[in-house]
Design an enzyme around this catalytic site. Structure first.
Site, PDB file in Angstrom:
ATOM      1  N   HIS A 193       2.416  14.780  11.958  1.00  0.00           N
ATOM      2  CA  HIS A 193       1.807  13.492  12.201  1.00  0.00           C
ATOM      3  C   HIS A 193       0.536  13.055  11.379  1.00  0.00           C
ATOM      4  O   HIS A 193       0.074  11.961  11.485  1.00  0.00           O
ATOM      5  CB  HIS A 193       1.647  13.241  13.789  1.00  0.00           C
ATOM      6  CG  HIS A 193       0.285  14.126  14.029  1.00  0.00           C
ATOM      7  ND1 HIS A 193       0.176  15.440  14.430  1.00  0.00           N
ATOM      8  CD2 HIS A 193      -0.917  13.549  14.655  1.00  0.00           C
ATOM      9  CE1 HIS A 193      -0.705  15.455  14.927  1.00  0.00           C
ATOM     10  NE2 HIS A 193      -1.727  14.610  14.807  1.00  0.00           N
TER      11      HIS A 193
HETATM   12  C1  UD1 Z   1      -4.294  10.515  17.543  1.00  0.00           C
HETATM   13  C2  UD1 Z   1      -5.549  11.369  16.857  1.00  0.00           C
HETATM   14  C3  UD1 Z   1      -5.052  12.618  16.472  1.00  0.00           C
HETATM   15  C4  UD1 Z   1      -4.224  13.327  17.372  1.00  0.00           C
HETATM   16  C5  UD1 Z   1      -3.097  12.538  17.745  1.00  0.00           C
HETATM   17  C6  UD1 Z   1      -1.964  13.457  18.650  1.00  0.00           C
HETATM   18  C7  UD1 Z   1      -7.235   9.803  16.397  1.00  0.00           C
HETATM   19  C8  UD1 Z   1      -8.159   9.544  15.151  1.00  0.00           C
HETATM   20  N1  UD1 Z   1      -6.145  10.511  15.947  1.00  0.00           N
HETATM   21  O1  UD1 Z   1      -3.615  10.388  16.222  1.00  0.00           O
HETATM   22  O2  UD1 Z   1      -6.427  13.425  16.355  1.00  0.00           O
HETATM   23  O3  UD1 Z   1      -3.933  14.777  16.716  1.00  0.00           O
HETATM   24  O4  UD1 Z   1      -3.460  11.236  18.108  1.00  0.00           O
HETATM   25  O5  UD1 Z   1      -0.914  12.609  18.786  1.00  0.00           O
HETATM   26  O6  UD1 Z   1      -8.024   9.251  17.479  1.00  0.00           O
HETATM   27  N2  UD1 Z   1       1.911   5.138  18.997  1.00  0.00           N
HETATM   28  C9  UD1 Z   1       2.823   4.730  19.640  1.00  0.00           C
HETATM   29  N3  UD1 Z   1       2.831   4.981  21.001  1.00  0.00           N
HETATM   30  C10 UD1 Z   1       1.804   5.744  21.748  1.00  0.00           C
HETATM   31  C11 UD1 Z   1       0.717   6.234  20.838  1.00  0.00           C
HETATM   32  C12 UD1 Z   1       0.737   5.667  19.325  1.00  0.00           C
HETATM   33  O7  UD1 Z   1       3.938   4.184  19.404  1.00  0.00           O
HETATM   34  O8  UD1 Z   1       1.463   6.162  22.783  1.00  0.00           O
HETATM   35  C13 UD1 Z   1       1.853   4.848  17.603  1.00  0.00           C
HETATM   36  C14 UD1 Z   1       1.293   3.421  17.092  1.00  0.00           C
HETATM   37  O9  UD1 Z   1       1.831   2.638  16.574  1.00  0.00           O
HETATM   38  C15 UD1 Z   1       0.002   3.735  16.510  1.00  0.00           C
HETATM   39  C16 UD1 Z   1       0.661   5.281  15.792  1.00  0.00           C
HETATM   40  O10 UD1 Z   1       1.441   5.736  16.681  1.00  0.00           O
HETATM   41  O11 UD1 Z   1      -0.390   2.953  15.527  1.00  0.00           O
HETATM   42  C17 UD1 Z   1      -0.728   6.259  15.815  1.00  0.00           C
HETATM   43  O12 UD1 Z   1      -1.377   6.135  16.919  1.00  0.00           O
HETATM   44  P1  UD1 Z   1      -3.049   6.593  16.970  1.00  0.00           P
HETATM   45  O13 UD1 Z   1      -3.470   6.885  18.490  1.00  0.00           O
HETATM   46  O14 UD1 Z   1      -3.629   5.560  16.265  1.00  0.00           O
HETATM   47  O15 UD1 Z   1      -3.272   7.997  16.069  1.00  0.00           O
HETATM   48  P2  UD1 Z   1      -2.279   9.198  16.193  1.00  0.00           P
HETATM   49  O16 UD1 Z   1      -1.541   9.235  14.827  1.00  0.00           O
HETATM   50  O17 UD1 Z   1      -1.336   9.304  17.547  1.00  0.00           O
END
Ligand code: UD1
Length: 404
Positions: free
Chosen positions: A242
């Protein structure tokens, strides 16, 4: 009364706060019983550790109760990225839910700060605990220190020295402003020393995430996930990816899938897909590239996921936490990153840091499948008692800051 708020935001936070919540509940219970026996103020100088751990605490005055509250920022919000973990880890419903959701880094961080500040102003906690390195970690610690509320950072001191990772910025900043820094591995002590943090703030306590793993091992062993996907123990590869550096560019995502396709000719592959990776595979039109021998699933709950790690022949990942969980379980792990903030998993454990040349990674994976395995050991203090150590240390440290 001592009031503590612990913050969870994203998936890797839940398994770190769950053992802390249990440790504070246990400590609070013991303190309550002691208070009943000996009046409001307790003198337990030089006594044994109240939690049954090794630490010999000398606590003169203790609060009559500890209130441990949980604030969920809502950084991760999907049922499978969040709620399932509360259920499986037996966490109570969060006391506060900020519902910040997704957004750019600045938007997400700013929204958490604005909403968390309101909670701090109304609740006036004595301490905020943040874990790990996600955007919620820096946002909540920053909101707290600006209101002169003490902050404890659990999983402090880790460094990848790669400022392109948002997590590295979050780690450096959170460590700089925290009052108590709890370390999972000794590299953290050195890193904090070099960045000028005074020794008396730093505590080497072990790994809260491994506390959860150890606590739930009996339940993990009962998982039926292998049957669900018709998998034989030690005869499949588990993949999680990811990191923006691996999945946000079409070229690298395409190369990753080519590597997985080649490996899937040798072994079944299980690939639980993170929402970010799924969205990018779709956006780049790569769905049809994936071979049939690659089992794609949505995000998997905690107990089933650790069962998949425990039973696989090899994990291929770019996650931080999975490097540690596979090391604890003695499972071979290929980390598709140029660096790791968790060097103990390479030096002592079963982690192979392979970089992002996916051809090289394929060769390394094939070598492992042909038997070239690394024998690892469990790192120091990863014994299931980190959260108890943290709770005791905080109780003692806060005694000096606050007259109960
Ligand atoms: C975040 C953390 C990362 C961790 C990861 C675990 C930061 C900077 N990054 O990254 O360190 O390893 O979580 O998963 O805090 N989304 C969904 N559903 C959700 C959550 C996210 O669909 O419940 C999608 C959203 O479109 C979002 C994307 O995933 O834009 C990324 O989510 P985000 O929380 O921004 O960062 P992660 O890549 O999950």
């Amino acid at each position: 009364m001592l009031k503590i708020i612990s913050v969870v935001g994203a998936r890797p936070n839940f398994m770190k706060v769950a053992p802390l919540h249990k440790a504070f509940e246990k400590l609070s219970l013991i303190i309550g019983q002691l208070a009943e026996e000996s009046g409001k103020w307790i003198s337990a100088e030089g006594g044994e550790s109240k939690m049954g751990g090794e630490k010999n605490s000398s606590i003169n005055h203790q609060p009559s109760t500890i209130t441990h509250l949980i604030c969920h920022t809502g950084q991760h919000y999907d049922e499978k990225m969040s709620k399932v973990f509360f259920d499986e880890l037996e966490l109570p419903e969060p006391d506060f839910y900020l519902g910040v959701g997704s957004g750019s880094h600045a938007e997400q961080t700013a929204r958490v700060m604005i909403e968390f500040e309101k909670i701090l102003l109304s609740e006036k906690p004595d301490l905020v605990i943040v874990v790990g390195d996600v955007n919620s970690t820096i946002a909540c610690s920053l909101a707290a220190v600006k209101l002169h509320i003490k902050v404890a950072h659990v999983e402090a001191g880790l460094r990848s020295f790669d400022k392109e990772m948002p997590e590295e910025i979050n780690r450096v900043l959170t460590d700089t402003i925290s009052d108590f820094l709890f370390i999972t591995e000794k590299s953290g002590i050195e890193n904090l020393k070099k960045s000028g943090v005074s020794d008396d703030k730093v505590f080497f306590v072990g790994n809260c995430m491994i506390d959860s793993l150890i606590h739930y091992l009996p339940k993990i062993n009962k998982s039926k996930i292998l049957e669900t996907y018709c998998l034989q123990p030690t005869a499949y590869i588990l993949v999680t990816l990811h990191r923006p550096s691996n999945v946000d560019e079409e070229k690298s995502l395409r190369e990753v899938i080519e590597m997985l396709n080649h490996l899937s000719e040798k072994r079944k592959i299980v690939f639980p897909i993170h929402p970010r990776t799924r969205a990018n595979i779709k956006a780049f039109g790569l769905e049809s590239m994936l071979n049939d021998n690659i089992i794609l699933t949505g995000p998997i709950g905690y107990l089933d996921f650790i069962s998949l790690v425990k039973n696989c022949e090899l994990v291929i990942t770019d996650s931080g936490g999975i490097q540690e969980e596979s090391t604890y379980l003695g499972v071979q792990c290929l980390t598709l990153r140029e660096n790791t903030e968790r060097p103990v998993t390479v030096e002592v454990g079963t982690n192979h840091l392979i970089g992002t040349d996916f051809k090289k990674a394929e060769v390394a994976a094939l070598e492992i499948l042909s038997g070239k395995k690394k024998i690892g050991k469990v790192p120091e203090l990863w014994d299931g008692k980190a959260a108890e150590r943290i709770a005791e240390i905080l109780l003692e440290e806060l005694r000096d800051c606050k007259k109960y």
